[in-house]
Design a protein around this motif. Structure first.
Motif, PDB file in Angstrom:
ATOM      1  N   ILE A   1     -70.476 -16.237  -6.816  1.00 14.41           N
ATOM      2  CA  ILE A   1     -70.811 -17.470  -6.115  1.00 14.41           C
ATOM      3  C   ILE A   1     -69.749 -17.728  -5.056  1.00 14.41           C
ATOM      4  N   ALA A   2     -70.167 -17.696  -3.807  1.00 15.78           N
ATOM      5  CA  ALA A   2     -69.261 -17.992  -2.702  1.00 15.78           C
ATOM      6  C   ALA A   2     -69.430 -19.443  -2.298  1.00 15.78           C
ATOM      7  N   GLY A   3     -68.412 -20.015  -1.733  1.00 17.30           N
ATOM      8  CA  GLY A   3     -68.517 -21.366  -1.205  1.00 17.30           C
ATOM      9  C   GLY A   3     -68.248 -22.454  -2.216  1.00 17.30           C
ATOM     10  N   VAL A   4     -67.829 -22.089  -3.452  1.00 19.25           N
ATOM     11  CA  VAL A   4     -67.467 -23.111  -4.422  1.00 19.25           C
ATOM     12  C   VAL A   4     -66.177 -23.785  -3.958  1.00 19.25           C
ATOM     13  N   GLN A   5     -66.203 -25.094  -3.871  1.00 21.35           N
ATOM     14  CA  GLN A   5     -65.043 -25.821  -3.366  1.00 21.35           C
ATOM     15  C   GLN A   5     -63.849 -25.622  -4.292  1.00 21.35           C
ATOM     16  N   HIS A   6     -62.731 -25.218  -3.718  1.00 22.83           N
ATOM     17  CA  HIS A   6     -61.502 -25.118  -4.493  1.00 22.83           C
ATOM     18  C   HIS A   6     -60.877 -26.506  -4.589  1.00 22.83           C
ATOM     19  N   VAL A   7     -60.843 -27.019  -5.780  1.00 19.74           N
ATOM     20  CA  VAL A   7     -60.388 -28.391  -5.989  1.00 19.74           C
ATOM     21  C   VAL A   7     -58.891 -28.388  -6.262  1.00 19.74           C
ATOM     22  N   THR A   8     -58.142 -29.055  -5.420  1.00 20.84           N
ATOM     23  CA  THR A   8     -56.692 -29.152  -5.566  1.00 20.84           C
ATOM     24  C   THR A   8     -56.312 -30.493  -6.164  1.00 20.84           C
ATOM     25  N   THR A   9     -55.074 -30.590  -6.608  1.00 19.84           N
ATOM     26  CA  THR A   9     -54.572 -31.865  -7.126  1.00 19.84           C
ATOM     27  C   THR A   9     -54.597 -32.929  -6.045  1.00 19.84           C
ATOM     28  N   ALA A  10     -54.283 -32.540  -4.813  1.00 22.69           N
ATOM     29  CA  ALA A  10     -54.312 -33.501  -3.701  1.00 22.69           C
ATOM     30  C   ALA A  10     -55.729 -34.047  -3.497  1.00 22.69           C
ATOM     31  N   TYR A  11     -56.715 -33.173  -3.589  1.00 19.77           N
ATOM     32  CA  TYR A  11     -58.109 -33.623  -3.462  1.00 19.77           C
ATOM     33  C   TYR A  11     -58.460 -34.594  -4.583  1.00 19.77           C
ATOM     34  N   LEU A  12     -58.086 -34.269  -5.812  1.00 25.33           N
ATOM     35  CA  LEU A  12     -58.406 -35.144  -6.937  1.00 25.33           C
ATOM     36  C   LEU A  12     -57.700 -36.486  -6.816  1.00 25.33           C
ATOM     37  N   ASN A  13     -56.452 -36.477  -6.368  1.00 26.08           N
ATOM     38  CA  ASN A  13     -55.743 -37.746  -6.168  1.00 26.08           C
ATOM     39  C   ASN A  13     -56.444 -38.602  -5.122  1.00 26.08           C
ATOM     40  N   HIS A  14     -56.950 -37.951  -4.074  1.00 26.37           N
ATOM     41  CA  HIS A  14     -57.701 -38.688  -3.044  1.00 26.37           C
ATOM     42  C   HIS A  14     -58.976 -39.270  -3.642  1.00 26.37           C
ATOM     43  N   GLN A  15     -59.682 -38.477  -4.458  1.00 27.49           N
ATOM     44  CA  GLN A  15     -60.906 -38.965  -5.088  1.00 27.49           C
ATOM     45  C   GLN A  15     -60.625 -40.139  -6.018  1.00 27.49           C
TER      46      GLN A  15
ATOM     47  N   ASP B   1     -58.183 -42.251  -5.699  1.00 21.60           N
ATOM     48  CA  ASP B   1     -57.891 -43.406  -4.853  1.00 21.60           C
ATOM     49  C   ASP B   1     -59.173 -44.024  -4.301  1.00 21.60           C
ATOM     50  N   VAL B   2     -60.114 -43.177  -3.893  1.00 22.23           N
ATOM     51  CA  VAL B   2     -61.358 -43.675  -3.288  1.00 22.23           C
ATOM     52  C   VAL B   2     -62.260 -44.347  -4.313  1.00 22.23           C
ATOM     53  N   HIS B   3     -62.388 -43.732  -5.493  1.00 24.62           N
ATOM     54  CA  HIS B   3     -63.406 -44.179  -6.441  1.00 24.62           C
ATOM     55  C   HIS B   3     -62.886 -45.083  -7.552  1.00 24.62           C
ATOM     56  N   ARG B   4     -61.585 -45.101  -7.781  1.00 29.09           N
ATOM     57  CA  ARG B   4     -61.042 -45.907  -8.881  1.00 29.09           C
ATOM     58  C   ARG B   4     -60.194 -47.091  -8.401  1.00 29.09           C
ATOM     59  N   LYS B   5     -60.134 -47.267  -7.075  1.00 27.79           N
ATOM     60  CA  LYS B   5     -59.314 -48.348  -6.529  1.00 27.79           C
ATOM     61  C   LYS B   5     -60.089 -49.132  -5.477  1.00 27.79           C
ATOM     62  N   ASN B   6     -59.630 -50.351  -5.231  1.00 33.23           N
ATOM     63  CA  ASN B   6     -60.051 -51.150  -4.082  1.00 33.23           C
ATOM     64  C   ASN B   6     -58.854 -51.908  -3.555  1.00 33.23           C
ATOM     65  N   ASN B   7     -59.028 -52.515  -2.380  1.00 33.02           N
ATOM     66  CA  ASN B   7     -57.926 -53.243  -1.758  1.00 33.02           C
ATOM     67  C   ASN B   7     -57.747 -54.627  -2.369  1.00 33.02           C
ATOM     68  N   ILE B   8     -56.513 -54.985  -2.556  1.00 35.47           N
ATOM     69  CA  ILE B   8     -56.133 -56.377  -2.821  1.00 35.47           C
ATOM     70  C   ILE B   8     -55.478 -56.873  -1.539  1.00 35.47           C
TER      71      ILE B   8
ATOM     72  N   PHE C   1     -57.132 -62.684 -11.369  1.00 32.01           N
ATOM     73  CA  PHE C   1     -58.444 -62.244 -10.877  1.00 32.01           C
ATOM     74  C   PHE C   1     -58.778 -60.879 -11.461  1.00 32.01           C
ATOM     75  N   THR C   2     -60.019 -60.465 -11.252  1.00 36.53           N
ATOM     76  CA  THR C   2     -60.470 -59.128 -11.639  1.00 36.53           C
ATOM     77  C   THR C   2     -60.855 -58.360 -10.387  1.00 36.53           C
ATOM     78  N   LEU C   3     -60.285 -57.184 -10.244  1.00 33.35           N
ATOM     79  CA  LEU C   3     -60.615 -56.306  -9.119  1.00 33.35           C
ATOM     80  C   LEU C   3     -61.732 -55.376  -9.582  1.00 33.35           C
ATOM     81  N   ASN C   4     -62.902 -55.534  -8.991  1.00 32.21           N
ATOM     82  CA  ASN C   4     -64.079 -54.769  -9.401  1.00 32.21           C
ATOM     83  C   ASN C   4     -64.324 -53.582  -8.487  1.00 32.21           C
ATOM     84  N   LYS C   5     -65.052 -52.621  -9.019  1.00 36.27           N
ATOM     85  CA  LYS C   5     -65.400 -51.434  -8.257  1.00 36.27           C
ATOM     86  C   LYS C   5     -66.274 -51.815  -7.072  1.00 36.27           C
TER      87      LYS C   5
END
Length: 566
Positions: A165-179, A181-188, A550-554
Motif C-alpha cells: 500500500i503506497a500513500g499511507v500517511q506517515h503519522v509523526t508525533t508533531a502531526y498528532l500533537n497538532h491534531q 490541539d485542533v480537536h481537543r482544545k478551544n480558545n479561552i 466556566f466550561t470550555l466545550n468542544k
C-alpha cells in the motif's frame, strides 16, 4: 461481508504490486507449502479460472497453504483472497495470517484479514485486510490461511493477492500533537480591564482547568473496589484518576447468573454507586456475549424459543436494575467473532433483535457494538464497518462503536496504521470509543513508551470520543503485571503509570499563569475541554471575588471578561 467500500478505499492507495504471491490463482499447488498435516489439493472449479485449492485433513486450525513472501520492514501491505467453507461448524472464522520472523529470533503473528461466522451456504467470501511490518530487521515473512475454531472444517481458497500500500500517511508525533490541539482544545479569550491605579505588572491571571471533559477511564474489579483492596488504595486510585469506568466482569451475564435463577446484581450495583458518588460515569459491559465459551451451560440446554424468552427477560431485568446509572451498554459482545445466540435462534438477524429489546427497555442509554482486530490490526476492520453501517441503517438504537485495542506484546503501536483504520471506521458516522486498551512490555520504561504511542495515536484522532483502559493494577490485570500502570499493595505507579498520568493530568490539562503587563489586556489561551476557574492575583494575593468559573466545550470558544479592582 460487504467489502466493496473497503476495497475502494484500499485499492485507491495501492501501488503496482511489488510483493505478490506466486501462483495466487491456485491453478496448481506450485509455490504453496501445505503446512502441517493438512491435505492440500487442487479442485476442478474455483472462484475464477479453472481451479482452487481445497484444504482438508487438518489436526490444527493453522495447518494449510502458506507461502514465504517478500516484504519490507516499515511498510504496509494489503492481503486478500476468496475463501469458502466446505462443511459447517456453529461458528467458523476464515483468516489470512502473517508470521513475521525477525533477525533477533522473535516472531510476531498477525491476523491480517478475517471473515467471521462463515457458513457453507454463503459461498465464496472476499477476505481482505492489511498489515504493517514493524520497522526492525526482518529475516523472513510467511502468509498462511486458517479456519477456526474447528480444524475438522474443510475450506477452499482462490485468487490470493498481496500488494504494498503506497500513500499511507506517515503519522509523526508533531502531526498528532497538532491534531490534539485542533480537536481537543478551544480558545479561552480573555479581556482584562483594570481600575485606576492598578499596576499591571503586579496582576497575574491564572487559568486553571479543574476537570477534563474527555473520557479517560479503566475497567475495574468490583470485588476489589467494594472490599477496599490494599487498605482502600485500590478504590482511592480509581476515584482519583479516572472520570469513566466499566465494571470488568460484574455486569456480564455469567457473573450475574452463573446458575439459573441465582442472580447477583449487588456486587455490580454497589461498585457502580460507589464510583458515581465521586462523579465518575459508567459503561455497561455486556448484556450477552456471542462467543460460545462465555455462554453458561444452562443456557445451552434451552430450546431456541426458551432461549429467546430468557435472553429478553435478562436484558429487560438488567437494564431496569441499572436504569439511570449507566451511560453505555455493550449489547452483544464480539459479534464478529461469535454467533452462538443467533445460531441457536436460527435467525442471522437475531442480534439486531437484541438491540431492539435493549433500546426499548431503556432508550436513554447508548447502545454499542464492541469488537477486536479492528484498529490494532485490520483483520476485521472491513467486517466491522459493514456491521456498523447495517445496524445504523436498521435504526435499532446504535449509539457507538467500541474498538478494543489490545496491542501485541513488546511491539510499538503503529500510529499510521491506527489512523488509517480509524479513518475507515469513522465513515460509519457513529462515535468511536476505545473500550479496551492495553499494551505489554516487561521493561517498565518501554511499556511507558508503548502506552504513550498508543494514547497519542488514539487521542489525536477526531473520531475517538473516549478511551478506556482494560485494567491498571498488576494483581488483577488480565494480561498480567507487564501491562500494569500500578503495582503492589501500595498501588505504586510503574514507569508506565507515571507516564500515562502525566499525559492525563499534566500535559493534557491546562494550567497557565500570565502577567498582565506582558500578556496585554486581550489575549487567548488554548485550553483542553473541561471545567475551568480563572483566578486574579494582585500583589501576590488572590482577589477571590473576581474568580470566574466556566466550561470550555468542544467547538466553542469561551470569552472571559474581568475588571481588576481592589
Amino acid at each position: 461481508m460487504n467489502t466493496s467500500f473497503l476495497c475502494l478505499i484500499l485499492v485507491s492507495l495501492v501501488a503496482v504490486a511489488t510483493a505478490d504471491f506466486k501462483n495466487g490463482g491456485f491453478e496448481s499447488t506450485s509455490s504453496w507449502d501445505c503446512f502441517g498435516s493438512a491435505h492440500c489439493a487442487i479442485s476442478n472449479s474455483g472462484h475464477s479460472g479453472h481451479h482452487a485449492m481445497v484444504v482438508s485433513g487438518r489436526k490444527e486450525t493453522w495447518e494449510g497453504p502458506s507461502q514465504y513472501v517478500s516484504v519490507t520492514a516499515g511498510h504496509t501491505y494489503q492481503v486478500s483472497a476468496w475463501m469458502k467453507l466446505l462443511n459447517d461448524h456453529s461458528s467458523q472464522n476464515l483468516e489470512i495470517n502473517v508470521d513475521l520472523e525477525f533477525t533477533d529470533g522473535n516472531h510476531v503473528y498477525m491476523a491480517a484479514a478475517m471473515h467471521g461466522n462463515a457458513k457453507v451456504h454463503d459461498g465464496w467470501f472476499h477476505v481482505v485486510g492489511a498489515f504493517s511490518v514493524p520497522n526492525k530487521p526482518l529475516k523472513r515473512a510467511r502468509v498462511y490461511f486458517e479456519s477456526k475454531p474447528s480444524a475438522s472444517v474443510n475450506y477452499a481458497v482462490d485468487d490470493a493477492s498481496l500488494t504494498e500500500i503506497a500513500g499511507v500517511q506517515h503519522v509523526t508525533t508533531a502531526y498528532l500533537n497538532h491534531q490534539i490541539d485542533v480537536h481537543r482544545k478551544n480558545n479561552i479569550n480573555l479581556h482584562i480591564t483594570t481600575a485606576h491605579g492598578i499596576d499591571k505588572s503586579n496582576v497575574k491571571i491564572h487559568i486553571l482547568q479543574k476537570k477534563k471533559s474527555f473520557p479517560f477511564g479503566s475497567s475495574f474489579n468490583a470485588h476489589k473496589y467494594n472490599e477496599g483492596a490494599a487498605n482502600g488504595k485500590y478504590r482511592d486510585f480509581v476515584n482519583k484518576h479516572f472520570n469513566w469506568v466499566v465494571p470488568e466482569n460484574a455486569l456480564k451475564w455469567y457473573d450475574i447468573e452463573w446458575t439459573r435463577g441465582h442472580m447477583n446484581y449487588k456486587l455490580a450495583l454497589d461498585a457502580i454507586h460507589g464510583v458515581k458518588s465521586h462523579g465518575i460515569k459508567v459503561r455497561g459491559h455486556n448484556l450477552v456475549w456471542s462467543v460460545d465459551k462465555y455462554v453458561q451451560d444452562w443456557i445451552k440446554q434451552l430450546s431456541p424459543n426458551e432461549m429467546k424468552t430468557v435472553v429478553k427477560h435478562h436484558i429487560e431485568e438488567t437494564m431496569a436494575k441499572t436504569r439511570g446509572l449507566l451511560e453505555h451498554w455493550d449489547v452483544n459482545n464480539e459479534m464478529l467473532h461469535g454467533s452462538w445466540y443467533q445460531t441457536r435462534a436460527g435467525d442471522p438477524n437475531y442480534n439486531m433483535e437484541l438491540f431492539r429489546i435493549a433500546h426499548h427497555a431503556d432508550p436513554n442509554v447508548k447502545l454499542f457494538l464492541n469488537d477486536y482486530n479492528v484498529v490494532v490490526s485490520s483483520a476485521s476492520t472491513g467486517d466491522y464497518l459493514a456491521q456498523a453501517k447495517k445496524y445504523k441503517a436498521a435504526n435499532v438504537g446504535l449509539g457507538g462503536m467500541g474498538v478494543q485495542c489490545h496491542f501485541p506484546e513488546e511491539i510499538m503501536p503503529d500510529a499510521s496504521a491506527v489512523k488509517q483504520r480509524l479513518d475507515l471506521l469513522s465513515t460509519a458516522g457513529v462515535p468511536i470509543w476505545v473500550t479496551e486498551l492495553d499494551v505489554v512490555a516487561v521493561d517498565e520504561n518501554k511499556r511507558a513508551d508503548l502506552y504513550e504511542a498508543a494514547l497519542r495515536a488514539l487521542y489525536g484522532h477526531p473520531a475517538v470520543h473516549g478511551i478506556i483502559f482494560w485494567g491498571f493494577w498488576d494483581q488483577t490485570h488480565w494480561r498480567g503485571p507487564h501491562a500494569a500502570l500500578a503495582k503492589g499493595n501500595n498501588m505504586e505507579l510503574t514507569a508506565a503509570g507515571r507516564r500515562v498520568l502525566d499525559l492525563f493530568e499534566n500535559q493534557w490539562m491546562t494550567d497557565e499563569t500570565h502577567v498582565l503587563s506582558h500578556a496585554g489586556d486581550n489575549f487567548h489561551v488554548r485550553g483542553f475541554h473541561g471545567d475551568y476557574e480563572v483566578h486574579v492575583i494582585y500583589q501576590g494575593k488572590e482577589l477571590s471575588n473576581l474568580k470566574k468559573s466556566f466550561t470550555l466545550n468542544k467547538g466553542s470558544d469561551q470569552n472571559v471578561s474581568i475588571n481588576v479592582h481592589t
